[in-house]
Design an enzyme around this catalytic site. Structure first.
Site, short mmCIF file in Angstrom:
data_model
loop_
_atom_site.label_atom_id
_atom_site.label_comp_id
_atom_site.label_asym_id
_atom_site.label_seq_id
_atom_site.Cartn_x
_atom_site.Cartn_y
_atom_site.Cartn_z
N ARG A 248 0.85 -1.18 0.00
CA ARG A 248 0.00 0.00 0.00
C ARG A 248 0.89 1.23 0.00
O ARG A 248 1.89 1.30 0.70
CB ARG A 248 -0.92 0.02 1.23
CG ARG A 248 -2.11 -0.92 1.13
CD ARG A 248 -3.09 -0.46 0.06
NE ARG A 248 -4.29 -1.30 0.00
CZ ARG A 248 -4.43 -2.33 -0.82
NH1 ARG A 248 -3.43 -2.65 -1.64
NH2 ARG A 248 -5.55 -3.02 -0.85
N GLU A 277 -2.30 7.51 -5.53
CA GLU A 277 -2.52 6.82 -6.80
C GLU A 277 -3.94 6.93 -7.34
O GLU A 277 -4.17 6.74 -8.54
CB GLU A 277 -2.16 5.33 -6.67
CG GLU A 277 -3.09 4.51 -5.79
CD GLU A 277 -2.68 3.04 -5.77
OE1 GLU A 277 -3.51 2.22 -6.16
OE2 GLU A 277 -1.55 2.72 -5.37
N HIS A 309 0.04 -0.36 -10.04
CA HIS A 309 -0.77 -1.27 -9.24
C HIS A 309 -1.20 -2.49 -10.07
O HIS A 309 -2.39 -2.86 -10.11
CB HIS A 309 -2.00 -0.55 -8.68
CG HIS A 309 -2.48 -1.13 -7.38
ND1 HIS A 309 -2.84 -0.38 -6.29
CD2 HIS A 309 -2.65 -2.42 -6.99
CE1 HIS A 309 -3.21 -1.16 -5.30
NE2 HIS A 309 -3.11 -2.41 -5.71
N PHE A 312 -1.44 -7.56 -8.83
CA PHE A 312 -2.51 -8.55 -8.76
C PHE A 312 -2.95 -9.06 -10.13
O PHE A 312 -3.73 -10.02 -10.23
CB PHE A 312 -3.74 -7.92 -8.08
CG PHE A 312 -4.51 -6.98 -8.99
CD1 PHE A 312 -5.67 -7.39 -9.61
CD2 PHE A 312 -4.05 -5.70 -9.24
CE1 PHE A 312 -6.38 -6.54 -10.46
CE2 PHE A 312 -4.74 -4.84 -10.08
CZ PHE A 312 -5.92 -5.26 -10.68
#
Length: 346
Positions: A248, A277, A309, A312
């Site tokens: 984070r 972000e 990001h 994932f």
């Protein structure tokens, strides 16, 4: 007595879920897995916040992502409009006012683990890219420049890697780095016995910061970890340290890191997350003027790597996110408890 399952199925089919911060890939995976549930899905690209909350109409659940603002003001409107479930299609929930949701009787669920390997592997990709400068080599060769000057890296073998936070992702990263022949040390509020049995030594934070050639952050963002990387903790690190954050953005005080980059105390810096972000990531700003001077300054350093990001972002992870989210909503809407440990607020 067979009418009850059929009745519940009809109720489920009438249920509406409104998605915020939705991208085409969200639609693809959620619609694919929704064939099993039959929810009515609606997707909005805008993020959830006070400016858009009035768009909620007749939905029993909203599905949000990391940069959606689910504060008390938003929750009050959601509750007034009959929303019963806030589903986060991510692991973190620092963007939700849990106390406000509790007061309104809302249920909150998340995806506690979707693919720890996805984020851990992206962390390793950033580490290797920063070290061996493959991104620069790629651009050089495309311009027919085959010189090696400026591309020198270092052997990972034998280096000390400090891992801060050894949950599912941190543990996966530890195992990968052990495979490179690194000495892996860790800090967490609770040690992982399996990792210890595999040679991962736990130390206090100061020891991990001061002993590591590479430091990787894998802890949640809360009041205890906010800006845990700051001017004081940076000074405890080795000169020339590599620092990577795929957890984070708020874990790091970015201006302090910029100062450490300028005086060469931090030798390499890689981030897949950034504290501000929500104004940048998941958007195409190639034709825009970015007013965030901090991120612009960061990207000006040759030893900094920023990704938006995407840790994932694998097929396996997106499939798991969709399945867990929909199954949790389905269970909660029927008055049951999901069996995937996804519920935050009871």
């Amino acid at each position: 007595m067979e009418f009850l399952p059929n009745f519940l199925q009809r109720i489920t089919a009438l249920m509406k879920i409104l998605f915020f911060s939705a991208k085409p890939y969200d639609r693809t995976f959620f619609e694919q897995h929704n064939e099993r549930y039959g929810f009515e899905l609606e997707f909005l690209e805008t993020h959830l916040g006070p400016h858009i909350v009035e768009a909620v109409q007749d939905q029993i659940a909203v599905c949000v992502f990391v940069n959606d603002k689910v504060n008390a003001e938003v929750i009050a409107v959601l509750a007034e409009k009959g929303v019963k479930i806030i589903a986060l299609r991510c692991a973190g929930f620092n963007n939700v006012d849990l106390e406000a949701a509790r007061e309104k009787g809302m249920r909150i669920c998340r995806v506690p683990e979707y693919s720890p390997q996805a984020v851990a592997e992206h962390t390793v990709a950033m580490l290797l890219t920063l070290n061996r400068k493959t991104h620069k080599a790629y651009n050089r060769v495309r311009e027919q420049n085959f010189a090696l000057n400026g591309l020198m890296g270092f052997n990972l073998y034998g280096k000390t890697v400090g891992v801060i936070g050894t949950g599912k992702i941190g543990a996966a990263f530890c195992k990968i780095m052990k495979g490179f022949g690194c000495k892996v040390i860790a800090y967490d509020i609770a040690a992982n016995a399996v990792l210890q049995a595999n040679g991962i030594a736990y130390h206090d934070l100061e020891t991990v910061l001061g002993s590591s050639d590479i430091i990787s952050l894998h802890c949640p963002l809360n009041e205890h970890t906010h800006h845990m990387i700051n001017a004081q903790t940076l000074q405890k690190m080795k000169k020339g340290v590599m620092l990577i954050n795929t957890s984070r953005g708020g874990l790091i005080n970015t201006p302090d890191v910029i100062d450490a980059l300028k005086n060469k105390h931090v030798g390499y810096f890689g981030i897949d997350v950034y504290e501000q972000e929500e104004k940048l990531f998941f958007k195409d700003l190639s034709e825009s003027i970015i007013e965030d001077d901090t991120i612009q300054r960061l990207m000006s350093f040759p030893n900094v790597l920023v990704t938006a990001h995407q840790g994932f972002f694998t097929e396996e992870a997106l499939s798991e996110i969709a399945q867990v989210t929909l199954s949790s909503i389905d269970a909660l809407a029927k008055g049951a408890e999901p069996d995937n440990k996804s519920v935050i607020l009871v």
